[in-house]
Design a protein around this motif. Structure first.
Motif, PDB file in Angstrom:
ATOM      1  N   VAL A 151       0.874  -1.183   0.000  1.00 45.58           N
ATOM      2  CA  VAL A 151       0.000   0.000   0.000  1.00 45.58           C
ATOM      3  C   VAL A 151       0.907   1.228   0.000  1.00 45.58           C
ATOM      4  CG1 VAL A 151      -1.733   1.340   1.264  1.00 45.58           C
ATOM      5  CG2 VAL A 151      -1.847  -1.168   1.273  1.00 45.58           C
ATOM      6  N   GLU A 152       0.917   1.964  -1.104  1.00 47.64           N
ATOM      7  CA  GLU A 152       1.744   3.168  -1.175  1.00 47.64           C
ATOM      8  C   GLU A 152       1.015   4.335  -0.525  1.00 47.64           C
ATOM      9  OE1 GLU A 152       2.370   2.410  -5.747  1.00 47.64           O
ATOM     10  OE2 GLU A 152       3.727   4.013  -5.085  1.00 47.64           O
ATOM     11  N   ASP A 153       1.640   4.939   0.483  1.00 51.37           N
ATOM     12  CA  ASP A 153       1.114   6.198   1.002  1.00 51.37           C
ATOM     13  C   ASP A 153       1.728   7.300   0.143  1.00 51.37           C
ATOM     14  OD1 ASP A 153       0.539   8.570   2.270  1.00 51.37           O
ATOM     15  OD2 ASP A 153       0.728   7.752   4.297  1.00 51.37           O
ATOM     16  N   GLY A 171       2.313  -0.241  -6.387  1.00 54.32           N
ATOM     17  CA  GLY A 171       1.914  -1.296  -5.446  1.00 54.32           C
ATOM     18  C   GLY A 171       0.505  -1.789  -5.750  1.00 54.32           C
ATOM     19  N   ASP A 172      -0.105  -2.481  -4.777  1.00 54.57           N
ATOM     20  CA  ASP A 172      -1.477  -2.955  -4.966  1.00 54.57           C
ATOM     21  C   ASP A 172      -2.475  -1.812  -4.859  1.00 54.57           C
ATOM     22  OD1 ASP A 172      -1.310  -6.136  -4.927  1.00 54.57           O
ATOM     23  OD2 ASP A 172       0.182  -5.313  -3.554  1.00 54.57           O
ATOM     24  N   PHE A 173      -2.186  -0.888  -3.931  1.00 56.12           N
ATOM     25  CA  PHE A 173      -3.041   0.283  -3.732  1.00 56.12           C
ATOM     26  C   PHE A 173      -2.161   1.518  -3.548  1.00 56.12           C
ATOM     27  CE2 PHE A 173      -5.065  -3.414  -1.706  1.00 56.12           C
ATOM     28  CZ  PHE A 173      -6.214  -3.507  -2.479  1.00 56.12           C
ATOM     29  N   GLY A 174      -2.674   2.666  -3.977  1.00 55.02           N
ATOM     30  CA  GLY A 174      -1.968   3.923  -3.747  1.00 55.02           C
ATOM     31  C   GLY A 174      -2.940   4.927  -3.152  1.00 55.02           C
ATOM     32  N   CYS A 175      -2.498   5.671  -2.149  1.00 52.99           N
ATOM     33  CA  CYS A 175      -3.400   6.591  -1.450  1.00 52.99           C
ATOM     34  C   CYS A 175      -2.889   8.017  -1.575  1.00 52.99           C
ATOM     35  CB  CYS A 175      -3.511   6.198   0.013  1.00 52.99           C
ATOM     36  SG  CYS A 175      -4.072   4.497   0.202  1.00 52.99           S
ATOM     37  N   TYR A 176      -3.763   8.919  -2.008  1.00 53.87           N
ATOM     38  CA  TYR A 176      -3.402  10.320  -2.234  1.00 53.87           C
ATOM     39  C   TYR A 176      -4.209  11.217  -1.310  1.00 53.87           C
ATOM     40  CZ  TYR A 176      -1.910   8.285  -6.703  1.00 53.87           C
ATOM     41  OH  TYR A 176      -1.339   7.504  -7.674  1.00 53.87           O
TER      42      TYR A 176
END
Ligand SMILES: *Cc1c(COP(=O)(O)O)cnc(C)c1O
Length: 378
Positions: A151-153, A171-176
């Motif tokens: 999980v990319e922050d 990655g599997d997920f990215g959070c913005y």
């Protein structure tokens, strides 16, 4: 007065907000502007599916739910990060395992990750500090070898790339985050990039109160019902309208910030060359977004003096994270693995200089001169 931050405002925001409210008559979530923003982000970043959320924090919470953890499962993250990188995973019952950061980028030290892996480890959370990429090839390789999710922050990493790929899409997920302190803003808001097709439908359900409402709107089911975990993660279309104005001039905002960053970098280089401060390193692999300009003093006492010196000249710098591994909640919900030398030492030394969209060039020069004056180098 030179404040630390002024939220971005490009001038077209209120027209779009008015359009959402008065013309479209659509002020709840998933209206026209939400769609425009998420499609723009998907196309520009090469993302499989981008969903707007109410904050960077709730994007992380969605990612944590999507990781499908069991109580006691472990998540590896840097200690030098914002609290909600951690709280998102604590809320789903995970144990936190903190590792140190690299001194050159303040990003997670990829060489320390493997020793923190146990048979309970499920997720690695790289935080792209200051919009500068973590060493993603190494991190993805470790994740693949141990079968872990990533999980990319990328809260600070909107528009930055690693080897040509947008942060948050690797990655599997990215959070913005689109908070007012970030490069692009909708007041409070964020987005999650869902990068594997097998997670897309579940992400839509979790975001829509645990219902299959998205499938209903696409005509794939004839009524919608409660099917899974969920919450309300849809931002108002008025907020999305505000963001849309800024995405339309995303390159201009990026270039403008990079120019200011470049002034600091050039003006303060002599201080670094003289060994008085250290400046951020941008690895070859990364094109950054000038989210932040920081320097590191020699110790806490010097940093406190420098901040006071600048404040006396009406310049408002800011220090940053207090390490999580030794915080009250960090001790309760996690443990540190290996030395936390860089996190402990550098968090005391780091100071961020004012940097925002449309900051006058003269102000950046004035701040630089004041820093040089403090070090007796004017
Ligand atoms: C800003 C930020 C967040 C949280 O984003 P919000 O939109 O404020 O909830 C999370 N992680 C990092 C690294 C951030 O900088």
């Amino acid at each position: 007065m030179i404040p630390f931050n002024i939220p971005p405002y490009v001038g077209t925001e209120l027209g779009f907000v008015e359009q959402a409210a008065a013309a479209n008559r659509k002020i709840s979530g998933d209206g026209m502007f939400t769609k425009l923003c998420s499609e723009w982000l998907e196309e520009r970043f090469g993302a499989r599916r981008m969903l707007l959320t109410t904050s960077g924090t709730t994007a992380l919470e969605m990612a944590a739910i999507l990781c499908d953890l069991n109580p006691g499962d472990e998540v590896i993250l840097p200690s030098y990060t914002f609290s909600t990188t951690a709280t998102a995973f604590v809320l789903v019952g995970a144990r936190l395992v903190f590792v140190d950061v690299r001194s050159d980028t303040m990003c997670i030290d990829e060489t320390k990750i493997e020793e923190a892996i146990t048979d309970k480890t499920r997720v690695i959370v790289p935080v792209h500090y200051a919009g500068v990429a973590c060493e993603m090839d190494s991190i993805m390789d470790i994740a693949r070898r141990y079968g872990l999710l990533v999980v990319e922050d990328a809260a600070q990493g909107v528009m930055s790339t690693y080897k040509g790929r947008h942060l948050g899409t690797i990655g599997d997920f990215g959070c913005y985050s689109f908070h007012e302190t970030k490069n692009y803003s909708m007041g409070e808001g964020g987005a999650i990039s869902v990068n594997r097709s097998e997670h897309v439908e579940r992400a839509e359900i979790i975001r829509e109160k645990g219902t299959n409402r998205s499938r209903f709107f696409r005509g794939q089911v004839d009524k919608y019902t409660w099917v899974d975990y969920g919450s309300s993660y849809l931002p108002s279309d008025m907020n999305a309208a505000y963001l849309w104005a800024q995405l339309q001039v995303a390159d201009e905002i990026n270039d403008n910030r990079l120019t200011t960053w470049g002034i600091y970098s050039r003006e303060l280089k002599p201080l670094a060359d003289a060994g008085l401060v250290s400046l951020p390193t941008i690895p070859e692999s990364c094109q950054h977004n000038a989210h932040m300009f920081y320097l590191k003093c020699r110790d806490l006492k010097e940093r406190t003096e420098l901040i006071d010196f600048l404040k006396a000249r009406n310049i408002f710098p800011a220090f940053h994270y207090v390490p999580l591994h030794s915080s009250p909640a960090g001790l309760r919900f996690g443990r540190a693995v290996g030395s936390m030398r860089v996190t402990d030492a550098d968090s005391d030394r780091l100071v961020r200089l004012p940097l925002y969209y449309d900051m006058p060039k003269d102000d950046a020069l004035f701040v630089s001169e004041a820093v040089k004056e403090y070090y007796g180098q004017r």
